[in-house]
Motif scaffolding. Structure first.
Motif, PDB file in Angstrom:
ATOM      1  N   HIS A 173      -3.324   0.010  -4.071  1.00  0.00           N
ATOM      2  CA  HIS A 173      -2.582  -1.708  -3.418  1.00  0.00           C
ATOM      3  C   HIS A 173      -3.223  -3.156  -4.105  1.00  0.00           C
ATOM      4  CE1 HIS A 173      -3.467  -3.449   0.641  1.00  0.00           C
ATOM      5  NE2 HIS A 173      -4.251  -2.799   1.071  1.00  0.00           N
ATOM      6  N   SER A 201      -8.762   8.145   3.764  1.00  0.00           N
ATOM      7  CA  SER A 201      -7.747   7.628   3.935  1.00  0.00           C
ATOM      8  C   SER A 201      -6.144   7.858   5.048  1.00  0.00           C
ATOM      9  CB  SER A 201      -6.469   6.980   2.092  1.00  0.00           C
ATOM     10  OG  SER A 201      -7.426   6.231   1.460  1.00  0.00           O
ATOM     11  N   MET A 202      -5.376   6.734   5.166  1.00  0.00           N
ATOM     12  CA  MET A 202      -4.305   7.319   5.916  1.00  0.00           C
ATOM     13  C   MET A 202      -3.310   8.114   5.221  1.00  0.00           C
ATOM     14  SD  MET A 202      -3.120   3.972   6.804  1.00  0.00           S
ATOM     15  CE  MET A 202      -3.649   2.623   5.228  1.00  0.00           C
ATOM     16  N   ASP A 207     -15.266   2.155   0.414  1.00  0.00           N
ATOM     17  CA  ASP A 207     -13.798   2.312   0.775  1.00  0.00           C
ATOM     18  C   ASP A 207     -13.895   3.526   2.414  1.00  0.00           C
ATOM     19  OD1 ASP A 207     -10.747   2.465   2.012  1.00  0.00           O
ATOM     20  OD2 ASP A 207      -9.934   2.716   0.352  1.00  0.00           O
ATOM     21  N   VAL A 208     -12.615   3.433   2.483  1.00  0.00           N
ATOM     22  CA  VAL A 208     -12.724   5.352   3.740  1.00  0.00           C
ATOM     23  C   VAL A 208     -13.285   6.323   3.109  1.00  0.00           C
ATOM     24  CG1 VAL A 208     -11.692   3.771   5.286  1.00  0.00           C
ATOM     25  CG2 VAL A 208     -10.022   4.857   4.171  1.00  0.00           C
ATOM     26  N   CYS A 248     -12.296  -3.108   1.950  1.00  0.00           N
ATOM     27  CA  CYS A 248     -10.794  -3.551   1.591  1.00  0.00           C
ATOM     28  C   CYS A 248     -10.599  -3.512   3.463  1.00  0.00           C
ATOM     29  CB  CYS A 248     -10.147  -2.881   1.292  1.00  0.00           C
ATOM     30  SG  CYS A 248     -10.259  -1.487   2.032  1.00  0.00           S
ATOM     31  N   LEU A 249     -11.513  -2.588   4.109  1.00  0.00           N
ATOM     32  CA  LEU A 249     -11.424  -2.459   5.709  1.00  0.00           C
ATOM     33  C   LEU A 249     -10.010  -2.191   6.361  1.00  0.00           C
ATOM     34  CD1 LEU A 249     -12.892  -6.277   7.152  1.00  0.00           C
ATOM     35  CD2 LEU A 249     -13.920  -3.922   6.257  1.00  0.00           C
ATOM     36  N   PRO A 250      -9.880  -0.692   6.357  1.00  0.00           N
ATOM     37  CA  PRO A 250     -11.092  -0.726   8.282  1.00  0.00           C
ATOM     38  C   PRO A 250     -12.664  -0.213   7.837  1.00  0.00           C
ATOM     39  CG  PRO A 250      -9.036   0.597   8.724  1.00  0.00           C
ATOM     40  CD  PRO A 250      -8.861  -0.439   7.177  1.00  0.00           C
ATOM     41  N   ASN A 299      -9.132   7.243  -4.590  1.00  0.00           N
ATOM     42  CA  ASN A 299      -7.696   6.630  -3.470  1.00  0.00           C
ATOM     43  C   ASN A 299      -7.315   5.694  -4.244  1.00  0.00           C
ATOM     44  OD1 ASN A 299      -9.150   4.381  -2.553  1.00  0.00           O
ATOM     45  ND2 ASN A 299      -9.897   5.193  -1.260  1.00  0.00           N
ATOM     46  N   ASN A 300      -5.929   5.076  -3.544  1.00  0.00           N
ATOM     47  CA  ASN A 300      -5.674   3.993  -3.874  1.00  0.00           C
ATOM     48  C   ASN A 300      -5.587   2.803  -4.175  1.00  0.00           C
ATOM     49  OD1 ASN A 300      -6.289   3.750  -1.155  1.00  0.00           O
ATOM     50  ND2 ASN A 300      -3.710   3.642  -0.339  1.00  0.00           N
ATOM     51  N   VAL A 301      -7.106   2.596  -3.873  1.00  0.00           N
ATOM     52  CA  VAL A 301      -7.789   1.072  -3.448  1.00  0.00           C
ATOM     53  C   VAL A 301      -8.005   1.369  -5.847  1.00  0.00           C
ATOM     54  CG1 VAL A 301      -9.626  -0.678  -2.926  1.00  0.00           C
ATOM     55  CG2 VAL A 301      -7.527   0.432  -1.540  1.00  0.00           C
ATOM     56  N   LEU A 312       1.133  -0.886  -0.059  1.00  0.00           N
ATOM     57  CA  LEU A 312      -0.165  -0.142  -0.041  1.00  0.00           C
ATOM     58  C   LEU A 312       0.624   1.165  -0.094  1.00  0.00           C
ATOM     59  CD1 LEU A 312      -3.394   1.276   1.924  1.00  0.00           C
ATOM     60  CD2 LEU A 312      -1.624   1.943   1.724  1.00  0.00           C
TER      61      LEU A 312
HETATM   62  N1  NVA Z   1      -7.649   3.770   1.330  1.00  0.00           N
HETATM   63  C1  NVA Z   1      -7.052   3.297   2.574  1.00  0.00           C
HETATM   64  C2  NVA Z   1      -6.745   1.885   2.486  1.00  0.00           C
HETATM   65  C3  NVA Z   1      -6.594   1.484   3.390  1.00  0.00           C
HETATM   66  C4  NVA Z   1      -6.838  -0.089   3.675  1.00  0.00           C
HETATM   67  C5  NVA Z   1      -5.986   4.405   3.130  1.00  0.00           C
HETATM   68  O1  NVA Z   1      -4.797   3.968   2.157  1.00  0.00           O
HETATM   69  O2  NVA Z   1      -5.740   4.384   4.451  1.00  0.00           O
END
Ligand code: NVA
Ligand code: CP
Length: 309
Positions: free
Chosen positions: A130, A226-227, A222-223, A262-264, A160-162, A125
């Motif tokens: 991801h 993201s982080m 997904d959230v 994908c969680l969380p 996002n990344n996902v 990731l």
């Molecule tokens: N898009 C989220 C995925 C977490 C698995 C993130 O990057 O935080």
């Protein structure tokens, strides 16, 4: 020559198929109590600069179950945090370990490690992609739906990344993918260009979640933050109004729609509590499949035994 897995564009169609087949086979063998010690004597290093539950534990257990050994390194406990250059760290680690999985912010850092390592580097990731997640997710679709080729997959949420990795997967594999993102959080045009997305092809974009989920076989979210984006959450919650995956939105999808995440998960934001507990949701299978898919990835990269890979 060693191979890396930094983005799904690193794989051809046959590589995907090989990984799906092998991961499903390894899962079946594990369920029968058969332990394939194919990575005995091998070591996987994990450098994580962001939090993780699933990816870390799935990689570590995958390695242990295949007879190998994982070493987890939080970036702040290594000399990386004291500015040892990536180029030097990559060359040193290549003398100790057989494969490196990295989770970090800037994708270019993973690329720099890969360019300077003599061992395979796996993207666990980055802000951009991801890839291992989407491999496990398509494996889950195969298990639940019998295949992925005729599926309409709808992404609802942040660009996002996902989401980027879903675009890469669809561009190589050719299944129908439609992404609904708010205008302020749409897919980076560079991702679309690099994946060679053609207008009128199998990948489409909209800002209307209902449009995206109409007749969908799979709905993925997904959230919203993201982080690394947590500071923007309040603004994002306002922009993502109408993008929650809930029963009302899912009523536009096929009746047997498979809901993935994908969680969380952040209940009450991108997904409603009732959908999280829905019979059509396969989140826990997705999470489990990461372990089996990681095994297939580790085997292929460490033993370098898939010619196309
Ligand atoms: N898009 C989220 C995925 C977490 C698995 C993130 O990057 O935080
Ligand atoms: N889905 C996923 O990558 O989860 P973690 O952040 O817990 O690894």
């Amino acid at each position: 020559m060693k191979k890396d897995l930094l983005s799904l564009l690193d794989l051809g169609k046959e590589d995907f198929e090989t990984l799906f087949t092998r991961a499903i086979q390894l899962k079946e063998r594990y369920s029968k109590g058969i332990f394939d010690k194919i990575l005995a004597g091998k070591t996987l290093g994990l450098i994580f600069d962001k939090k993780s539950t699933r990816t870390r534990v799935a990689f570590e257990t995958a390695m242990i179950q295949l007879g190998g050994h994982p070493i987890y390194m939080s970036t702040q406990d290594t000399q990386i945090s004291r500015n040892e250059p990536a180029r030097d760290t990559a060359r040193v680690l290549s003398r100790y370990i057989d494969c490196l999985a990295m989770r970090t912010f800037d994708h270019l850092l993973v690329q720099e490690f890969a360019d300077n390592s003599s061992i395979p580097v796996i993207n666990a990731l980055t802000d951009s992609f991801h890839p291992c997640q989407i491999l496990s997710d398509i494996m889950t679709i195969i298990e639940h739906k019998g295949g992925y080729k005729d599926m309409k997959v709808a992404w609802v949420g942040d660009g996002n990344n996902v989401a980027n990795s879903w675009i890469n997967a669809a561009s190589v594999l050719g299944f129908e993918l439609i992404l609904a993102c708010p205008d302020d959080y749409s897919i980076n045009p560079d991702i679309i260009e690099k994946a060679d997305v053609k207008e009128g092809g199998n990948i489409a974009f909209t800002n209307d979640p209902i449009d995206a989920v109409k007749n969908a076989d799979v709905v993925y979210t997904d959230v919203w933050a993201s982080m690394g984006d947590e500071d923007e959450l309040a603004r994002r919650i306002a922009s993502f109004n109408g993008f929650q995956v809930n029963r009302q939105l899912l009523s536009f999808a096929k009746e047997d729609v498979l809901v993935l995440h994908c969680l969380p998960a952040h209940k009450g934001e991108e997904i409603s509590e009732e959908v999280l507990e829905d019979k059509n949701a396969a989140f826990w299978d997705q999470a489990e499949n990461k372990r089996h898919m990681h095994k297939a990835i580790l085997e292929s990269l460490i033993l370098n035994n898939y010619s196309q890979f």
